[in-house]
Motif scaffolding. Structure first.
Motif, PDB file in Angstrom:
ATOM      1  N   ARG A 114       0.787  -1.041  -0.021  1.00  0.00           N
ATOM      2  CA  ARG A 114      -0.110   0.052  -0.041  1.00  0.00           C
ATOM      3  C   ARG A 114       0.839   1.367   0.115  1.00  0.00           C
ATOM      4  N   ARG A 115       1.943   1.254  -0.540  1.00  0.00           N
ATOM      5  CA  ARG A 115       2.841   2.493  -0.902  1.00  0.00           C
ATOM      6  C   ARG A 115       2.858   2.579  -2.238  1.00  0.00           C
ATOM      7  N   LYS A 124       6.076   6.120  -0.403  1.00  0.00           N
ATOM      8  CA  LYS A 124       5.007   6.761   0.256  1.00  0.00           C
ATOM      9  C   LYS A 124       3.635   6.077   0.415  1.00  0.00           C
ATOM     10  N   PRO A 125       3.204   5.995   1.666  1.00  0.00           N
ATOM     11  CA  PRO A 125       1.927   5.293   2.064  1.00  0.00           C
ATOM     12  C   PRO A 125       0.799   6.030   1.541  1.00  0.00           C
ATOM     13  N   PHE A 134      -1.192  13.728   1.546  1.00  0.00           N
ATOM     14  CA  PHE A 134      -1.024  14.048   0.004  1.00  0.00           C
ATOM     15  C   PHE A 134      -1.212  15.630  -0.002  1.00  0.00           C
ATOM     16  N   GLU A 135      -0.737  16.571   0.651  1.00  0.00           N
ATOM     17  CA  GLU A 135      -1.034  17.673   0.719  1.00  0.00           C
ATOM     18  C   GLU A 135       0.199  18.408   0.491  1.00  0.00           C
ATOM     19  N   ARG A 152      -5.416  10.019  -6.147  1.00  0.00           N
ATOM     20  CA  ARG A 152      -6.548   9.297  -6.766  1.00  0.00           C
ATOM     21  C   ARG A 152      -5.981   7.889  -7.340  1.00  0.00           C
ATOM     22  N   ALA A 153      -5.003   7.965  -7.920  1.00  0.00           N
ATOM     23  CA  ALA A 153      -4.437   6.586  -8.584  1.00  0.00           C
ATOM     24  C   ALA A 153      -4.013   5.744  -7.521  1.00  0.00           C
ATOM     25  N   GLY A 154      -3.619   6.266  -6.266  1.00  0.00           N
ATOM     26  CA  GLY A 154      -3.122   5.276  -5.237  1.00  0.00           C
ATOM     27  C   GLY A 154      -4.243   4.741  -4.508  1.00  0.00           C
TER      28      GLY A 154
END
Lengths: 200, 209
Positions: free
Chosen positions: A110-111, A152-153, A158-159, A183-185
């Motif tokens: 999940r990264r 990155k998890p 994501f700011e 969003r892709a993540g």
């Protein structure tokens, strides 16, 4: 008068036809090269994100984006033997200079496995720095803008300017690309969970 | 020969499209943040103007006056698309970094202006020479401005680090306001250059008399 219009129309049509023939010829000659570049770019980027994978299987259509402005235009699962290493998504969004496309890899941990920007038409020297291998958001560690997403998890906020370093003077580009990555993540993680549960 | 040289050379300084006629400025400010882009843009635009002027001059007697503008646009657009496709196929990196500015050559007023003012009235050879002069005049200005901006705004030339590490790039020059300022400096330099050259040729003419 009527005769004039016919004459003008004829002349226009003649030139348009000439241009058409010339363009059709150039198009036929260049098309294989252009397609080849795109396919090679994609294959290289996929292998780059999942260096251990030995095959990529198209799973497009099984993933959905939660954001109307970000669409998923392609997805591939990275496999090694029978195991899924992760999934790579080709996402389209809007940035400062128009359409942007990037490839986002999500690992089974999940990264974010990696991000490659495929299409970006932002200002050279500013937003276009996102694709430059020589532009670092963190000079000491030589981290590029897309590079900072690696490992990155996906659950991170994501700011931009908070946990994502922005490109100098290009906040719109930074925000747009970050949103696409997030969003892709999310979509990638959702798919991986389903895959793990349902054995897809 | 001298006549052709006159047609060619006026595009370089005395009637430079960017610095004297001051047309086609938008793309010029936009692509001059790096030298590589400026060279690519200059070459693409030179290609389009040479072929557009040649074709239009060749068929100038067949182009009805009332339909000339649409026909010019068809011809220019065709050559622009040809260069756009060729760059995508053979110079994908350059094509990527120039982005939308290549298709926008269609509406570049330099090409439209020269086609209307020159190629539609003159012989093909003259038109090609005029186009070469204008294209090279456009390119040298782009490359000059880009060199200035890339060196000060990024510390590099053609991507290679030139300035010492300690040099802090002045971002102002990469941004559009810096572009306008450098542009203005080039315009004033060119006006000075033209005046000096005019004076010299006037002096030479007097001596000859």
């Amino acid at each position: 008068m009527k005769k004039d219009i016919i004459k003008l129309g004829l002349a226009l049509a003649l030139f348009a036809a000439g241009a058409c023939v010339a363009l059709a010829m150039v198009y036929t000659v260049t098309k294989p090269a252009i397609d080849g570049h795109e396919a090679r770019n994609l294959a290289e980027s996929l292998q780059d994100i999942f260096p251990e994978a030995d095959d990529f299987v198209d799973v497009n259509g099984e993933l959905v984006s939660s954001e109307p402005g970000v669409t998923i235009s392609g997805a591939w699962k990275a496999i090694k033997g029978d195991a899924i290493l992760g999934v790579a998504l080709r996402v389209l969004g809007k940035s400062y200079g128009g359409d942007a496309a990037m490839l986002v890899g999500v690992g089974t941990d999940r990264r974010i496995a990696g991000i490659r920007i495929l299409v970006l038409s932002d200002t050279p020297g500013l937003g276009a720095n996102a694709t430059s291998p020589a532009y670092f958001v963190d000079k000491s560690s030589k981290t590029t803008f897309p590079g900072q997403f690696t490992d990155k998890p996906v659950s991170d906020p994501f700011e931009v300017k908070n946990d994502i370093a922005a490109i100098t003077a290009s906040t719109i580009t930074s925000k747009a690309l970050t949103l696409m990555a997030k969003r892709a993540g999310d979509a990638g993680v959702a798919w991986l969970e389903k895959a793990a549960a349902g054995g897809m | 020969m001298q006549r052709l040289w006159k047609i060619f050379s006026k595009g370089l300084i005395s009637e430079n499209p960017l610095l004297m006629l001051m047309i086609g400025l938008c793309s010029a400010v936009a692509v001059t943040s790096s030298v590589a882009n400026a060279i690519g843009m200059g070459a693409a635009m030179t290609f389009v103007i040479v072929f557009a002027e040649f074709v239009i001059s060749l068929f100038r007697k067949l182009i009805p006056n009332d339909a000339r503008i649409p026909i010019f646009i068809i011809v220019i657009a065709a050559f622009t698309t040809i260069i756009d496709l060729s760059m995508k196929a053979y110079f994908p990196e350059l094509s990527k970094s120039l982005g939308v500015f290549i298709p926008l050559i269609v509406v570049n007023c330099i090409i439209m202006g020269r086609v209307e003012a020159f190629a539609s009235k003159e012989k093909p050879l003259d038109a090609v020479i005029d186009a070469l002069g204008m294209g090279i005049g456009y390119t040298w200005v782009l490359v000059g401005i880009a060199a200035f901006r890339e060196l000060l705004g990024n510390g590099t030339l053609l991507g290679a680090q030139i300035m010492p590490e300690a040099f802090q790039p002045i971002l102002f020059f990469t941004l559009s306001p810096g572009g306008f300022m450098v542009f203005a400096l080039f315009i004033s330099f060119n006006i000075w250059l033209k005046k000096t050259l005019d004076k010299r040729s006037a002096g030479a003419a007097k001596e000859a008399a």
